[in-house]
Design an enzyme around this catalytic site. Structure first.
Site, PDB file in Angstrom:
ATOM      1  N   SER A 101       0.812  -1.207   0.000  1.00  0.00           N
ATOM      2  CA  SER A 101       0.000   0.000   0.000  1.00  0.00           C
ATOM      3  C   SER A 101       0.853   1.268   0.000  1.00  0.00           C
ATOM      4  O   SER A 101       1.614   1.508  -0.923  1.00  0.00           O
ATOM      5  CB  SER A 101      -0.952  -0.042   1.204  1.00  0.00           C
ATOM      6  OG  SER A 101      -1.931   0.953   1.124  1.00  0.00           O
ATOM      7  N   ASP A 241      -2.712   6.209  -3.373  1.00  0.00           N
ATOM      8  CA  ASP A 241      -1.540   5.585  -2.767  1.00  0.00           C
ATOM      9  C   ASP A 241      -1.066   4.446  -3.655  1.00  0.00           C
ATOM     10  O   ASP A 241      -1.597   4.223  -4.744  1.00  0.00           O
ATOM     11  CB  ASP A 241      -1.830   5.120  -1.336  1.00  0.00           C
ATOM     12  CG  ASP A 241      -2.823   3.970  -1.283  1.00  0.00           C
ATOM     13  OD1 ASP A 241      -3.584   3.788  -2.249  1.00  0.00           O
ATOM     14  OD2 ASP A 241      -2.843   3.248  -0.267  1.00  0.00           O
ATOM     15  N   ASP A 243      -1.251   1.225  -3.815  1.00  0.00           N
ATOM     16  CA  ASP A 243      -2.117   0.150  -4.313  1.00  0.00           C
ATOM     17  C   ASP A 243      -3.511   0.633  -4.674  1.00  0.00           C
ATOM     18  O   ASP A 243      -4.381  -0.162  -5.022  1.00  0.00           O
ATOM     19  CB  ASP A 243      -2.194  -1.011  -3.316  1.00  0.00           C
ATOM     20  CG  ASP A 243      -3.026  -0.697  -2.086  1.00  0.00           C
ATOM     21  OD1 ASP A 243      -3.090   0.489  -1.701  1.00  0.00           O
ATOM     22  OD2 ASP A 243      -3.606  -1.633  -1.501  1.00  0.00           O
ATOM     23  N   ASP A 245      -6.037   2.009  -2.950  1.00  0.00           N
ATOM     24  CA  ASP A 245      -7.236   1.906  -2.120  1.00  0.00           C
ATOM     25  C   ASP A 245      -7.505   3.176  -1.316  1.00  0.00           C
ATOM     26  O   ASP A 245      -8.468   3.245  -0.562  1.00  0.00           O
ATOM     27  CB  ASP A 245      -7.198   0.672  -1.208  1.00  0.00           C
ATOM     28  CG  ASP A 245      -6.085   0.713  -0.169  1.00  0.00           C
ATOM     29  OD1 ASP A 245      -5.268   1.656  -0.171  1.00  0.00           O
ATOM     30  OD2 ASP A 245      -6.029  -0.224   0.658  1.00  0.00           O
TER      31      ASP A 245
END
EC number: 5.4.2.10
Length: 450
Positions: A101, A241, A243, A245
């Protein structure tokens, strides 16, 4: 949190803590737990972000999955919420995302989703951990046609983009949108999505090289996008960010619009449309006091959870609520996806702008925030912060001085070796002083010696 699983899967420094050997075993044990009742050749989707360690861990993980007879569909680089959506859309038995992440490039992580597209329950993670710690691996080892297979499903990205477009009623013609993709998983997705929605696009942080993910860009560095928005004279900016999410927005005058304000704006709009389930929004203890004050003024109810989007989702499912999230930019629109989704949240926000005809600065100004300061302190053992007597003493002293006009939250991070100190008070000066006083004690008692 367990021995391996934190609040968002298994994480660690790639190739030293999160090794290929561990990834292989996670593939075997995790794949077995999630697919043992499916029958022959269950199907599992596997994806990753842009980290240099991603392909190494992907190869090991897939080997583990195939070794217990699982058919793997490789998605390549795609966002975590893209994986969650495709899991259910493709009728997969489970899916796995390889990402850490917003963490630095040296870290990586492995998180699983069930066939419903939701993250695993604590019980499922505990069962996988028990298998990981078993002295002897006694899981099935099929051969010949009993082994799994590997195929590519790169067209899944387009299917996800097409789905996102169907969640809003407007295109974005006439809007200039600045995008910061954090050199991560949204780098190709975001520009494609917003171009399809007929927006004028300027992008940054969209040239991943395996090493530059989250490096001075993305939702944890919104100041970079703020300058970019002003330079490009954009109407709005969206910072994702690594990833994908999370999202943090920037208004047309360069002000940061965090997850609290995005949730507030969307909650108000959904309620006006009669679409906010039970007139309630779910948030975490990190949300600003001004967020709750604003909700009360709108007569919107709130449910508060521990920090972590998984806890927000759990509360949403239990109460049948359809909007929730975190100040950090994890925002869940449960009518549309099962997890925080930066792209989805971004287009929902701009959809409100277009539907109301208001600039983002106007919409965001309807929620007044208390001054807030967050300090992250790297420590040797984050889990002992709650029982350290000196830390407890200084927190009590500060809370007494606040006399109810502010709050303190000191907690271990769920994903990094950090203690987070968050303070809100009536003035910026008081907020800074209280935060530094508490942080100084945490550093003295617990910080690593660099």
């Amino acid at each position: 949190m367990g021995k391996y699983f934190g609040t968002d899967g298994v994480r660690g420094v790639a190739n030293s803590e999160l090794t290929p050997e561990l990834a292989f075993r996670l593939g075997r044990m995790g794949g077995y737990v999630l697919t043992r009742h499916v029958g022959e050749h269950p199907r599992v989707l596997v994806a990753r972000d842009t980290r240099i360690s991603g392909e190494m861990l992907e190869s090991a993980l897939i080997a583990g999955l195939v070794s217990v007879g699982i058919e793997v569909m490789r998605l390549g680089v795609i966002s975590t919420p893209g994986v969650a959506y495709l899991t259910k859309a493709q009728g997969a038995s489970a899916s796995v995302m390889i990402s850490a992440s917003h963490n630095p490039v040296d870290d990586n992580g492995i998180k699983f989703f069930g066939s419903d597209g939701f993250k695993l329950s604590d019980d499922q993670e505990e069962e996988i951990e028990q298998l990981l710690d078993t002295a002897e691996d006694t899981l099935p080892r099929p051969s010949g046609e009993g082994l799994g297979t590997v195929s590519d499903y790169f067209e899944g990205k387009q299917k996800y983009i097409q789905y996102l477009k169907q969640t809003i009623e407007n295109d974005f013609n006439g809007y200039h949108i600045a995008l910061d993709c954090a050199n991560g998983a949204t780098s190709g997705l975001a520009t494609h999505l917003f171009a399809d929605l007929d927006a004028d696009i300027s992008s940054m942080g969209a040239s991943p090289n395996g090493l530059n993910i989250n490096d001075g860009v993305g939702s944890t560095h919104p100041e970079a996008l703020a300058a970019f928005v002003l330079d490009k004279k954009a109407d709005v900016g969206l910072a994702f960010d690594g990833d994908g999410d999370r999202v943090i927005a920037i208004d047309e005058i360069g002000q940061i619009v965090d997850g609290d304000k995005i949730m507030f704006i969307c909650a108000k709009y959904l309620r006006e449309q009669g679409l906010l389930n039970s007139n309630t929004i779910v948030s975490t203890v990190m949300s600003n006091l001004g967020f709750y004050k604003g909700l009360r003024e709108l007569e919107i109810e709130d449910v508060q959870t521990a920090v972590g989007d998984r806890y927000v989702v759990e509360a949403m499912r239990e109460g049948n609520y359809n909007l929730g999230g975190e100040q950090s930019g994890h925002i869940i629109f449960l009518d549309h996806n099962t997890t925080g989704d930066g792209l989805l949240s971004g287009i929902q926000l701009i959809n409100v702008m277009k539907a109301t005809g208001k600039k983002l600065s106007e919409l965001a100004s309807e929620m007044k925030t208390f001054p807030q300061k967050l300090e992250n302190i790297r420590v040797s053992d984050k889990n002992h912060v709650t029982d350290n007597p000196k830390v407890s003493k200084v927190i009590s002293e500060v809370e007494a001085e606040m006399a109810g006009n502010g709050r303190v939250l000191v907690r271990p991070s769920g994903t990094e070796p950090l203690v987070r100190v968050m303070v809100e008070a009536a003035t910026k000066e008081a907020t800074d002083e209280y935060c530094e006083r508490i942080s100084a004690v945490v550093r003295s008692e617990m910080a690593l010696n660099d």
